[in-house]
Design an enzyme around this catalytic site. Structure first.
Site, PDB file in Angstrom:
ATOM      1  N   ARG A  47      38.774  38.202  37.702  1.00  0.00           N
ATOM      2  CA  ARG A  47      38.310  38.427  39.067  1.00  0.00           C
ATOM      3  C   ARG A  47      37.782  37.109  39.617  1.00  0.00           C
ATOM      4  O   ARG A  47      37.069  36.389  38.927  1.00  0.00           O
ATOM      5  CB  ARG A  47      37.210  39.483  39.093  1.00  0.00           C
ATOM      6  CG  ARG A  47      37.700  40.831  38.623  1.00  0.00           C
ATOM      7  CD  ARG A  47      36.646  41.911  38.830  1.00  0.00           C
ATOM      8  NE  ARG A  47      36.971  43.118  38.110  1.00  0.00           N
ATOM      9  CZ  ARG A  47      37.909  43.982  38.434  1.00  0.00           C
ATOM     10  NH1 ARG A  47      38.646  43.792  39.487  1.00  0.00           N
ATOM     11  NH2 ARG A  47      38.121  45.059  37.713  1.00  0.00           N
ATOM     12  N   GLU A 105      46.626  36.799  36.265  1.00  0.00           N
ATOM     13  CA  GLU A 105      46.468  37.536  37.520  1.00  0.00           C
ATOM     14  C   GLU A 105      45.093  37.210  38.069  1.00  0.00           C
ATOM     15  O   GLU A 105      44.076  37.503  37.439  1.00  0.00           O
ATOM     16  CB  GLU A 105      46.583  39.043  37.294  1.00  0.00           C
ATOM     17  CG  GLU A 105      46.321  39.842  38.552  1.00  0.00           C
ATOM     18  CD  GLU A 105      46.184  41.335  38.299  1.00  0.00           C
ATOM     19  OE1 GLU A 105      45.433  41.983  39.061  1.00  0.00           O
ATOM     20  OE2 GLU A 105      46.802  41.856  37.351  1.00  0.00           O
ATOM     21  N   ASN A 117      38.694  41.133  44.918  1.00  0.00           N
ATOM     22  CA  ASN A 117      38.254  42.405  45.497  1.00  0.00           C
ATOM     23  C   ASN A 117      37.557  42.074  46.809  1.00  0.00           C
ATOM     24  O   ASN A 117      36.535  41.382  46.816  1.00  0.00           O
ATOM     25  CB  ASN A 117      37.307  43.133  44.540  1.00  0.00           C
ATOM     26  CG  ASN A 117      38.042  43.594  43.312  1.00  0.00           C
ATOM     27  OD1 ASN A 117      38.894  44.467  43.380  1.00  0.00           O
ATOM     28  ND2 ASN A 117      37.741  42.991  42.180  1.00  0.00           N
ATOM     29  N   GLU A 163      40.673  26.103  28.229  1.00  0.00           N
ATOM     30  CA  GLU A 163      40.858  25.190  27.101  1.00  0.00           C
ATOM     31  C   GLU A 163      42.163  24.425  27.297  1.00  0.00           C
ATOM     32  O   GLU A 163      43.192  25.017  27.577  1.00  0.00           O
ATOM     33  CB  GLU A 163      40.911  25.989  25.798  1.00  0.00           C
ATOM     34  CG  GLU A 163      41.151  25.156  24.565  1.00  0.00           C
ATOM     35  CD  GLU A 163      41.291  26.033  23.326  1.00  0.00           C
ATOM     36  OE1 GLU A 163      40.723  25.641  22.298  1.00  0.00           O
ATOM     37  OE2 GLU A 163      41.954  27.092  23.395  1.00  0.00           O
TER      38      GLU A 163
END
Length: 144
Positions: free
Chosen positions: A20, A67, A71, A139
């Site tokens: 998110r 992804e 929101n 990383e």
């Protein structure tokens, strides 16, 4: 003894990891401009009030991707303590770290060789950790 799961029932591959983000455009720009990751697709769900942007280095039908989920209007998320990091294979971790540092990317762990090797393969890794715009750890790993 348990009965094996038929191969036709098992998952076929890893699709994506979802994170998110608090600002979708800032996150897209970071992954594109700093790490060369392409936007591969976008899905918007007005009824659920979120947008998902898929980012990756290859075709999303055959390669795992990230992804980035935004929101709408909700930025109240906190990082969990069990999530580790996103790991990317790089050719020259020192050169990439210098490039990113010049552009203001936060370096969480400077590039360096891990003092230990894998017990299975004997491989040593050179790595660095950076932060994305939301503070997720990325990383950068170069096998030597």
């Amino acid at each position: 003894m348990t009965t094996p799961i038929p191969a036709t029932v098992l998952p076929k591959r890893i699709l994506y990891t979802m994170i998110r983000v608090s600002n979708l455009e800032d996150s897209i720009a970071f992954y594109q401009e700093m790490l060369g990751i392409s936007e591969l697709g976008r899905e918007t769900f007005p009824e659920a009030k979120f947008t998902a942007v898929f980012m990756g280095y290859g075709d999303r039908t055959t390669h795992p991707v990230i992804e980035l989920t935004y929101n709408w209007g909700d930025n109240s998320y906190e990082h969990g303590t069990r999530y580790g990091n996103l790991s990317l294979a790089v050719n020259d971790v020192y050169a990439l770290e210098a490039h990113l540092k010049e552009r203001g990317v936060e370096i969480l762990r400077p590039a360096g060789v891990l003092p230990i090797a894998s017990t299975e393969t004997g491989t040593k890794h050179t790595l660095a950790f950076i932060a994305d715009p939301d503070g997720y750890r990325v990383e950068l790993m170069q096998s030597i």
